[in-house]
Design a protein around this motif. Structure first.
Motif: not given
Length: 101
Positions: A80-101
């Motif tokens: 959903s727009e704005p795309f950058d906000v969505y990516v930072r809110r929805e995707f980046e935390p999950l990527i970080r969590e996966t990388a840390a786990g």
């Protein structure tokens, strides 16, 4: 951790990649299932993001394929727009969590 983005709309894939890369993530993006399978076969991707435009049959097949190729997390997305906000809110935390786990 490398992230693969699969989306049917190249402009949206490009927008997601731009934000992820700007924020320091190693990400690649494709628009077809064949391209995604080819990259997943390398075993180099820990996270797979599947865009909302990917149909149910393709989504299921890619998820199953990813599970056999070292992907640790699949994220279902529907930008959903704005795309950058969505990516930072929805995707980046999950990527970080996966990388840390």
């Amino acid at each position: 951790m490398r992230t693969l983005v699969l989306g049917r709309t190249p402009a949206r894939v490009t927008a997601v990649l731009a934000t992820l890369r700007e924020d320091g993530f190693d990400a690649e993006g494709v628009s077809t299932d064949d391209e995604a399978r080819k990259l997943l076969e390398t075993g180099q991707f820990g996270v797979l993001i599947i865009g909302g435009g990917v149909g149910p049959e393709s989504r299921a097949e890619i998820k199953e394929f990813a599970a056999g190729h070292q992907v640790r997390r699949v994220i279902d997305g529907a930008l959903s727009e704005p795309f950058d906000v969505y990516v930072r809110r929805e995707f980046e935390p999950l990527i970080r969590e996966t990388a840390a786990g």
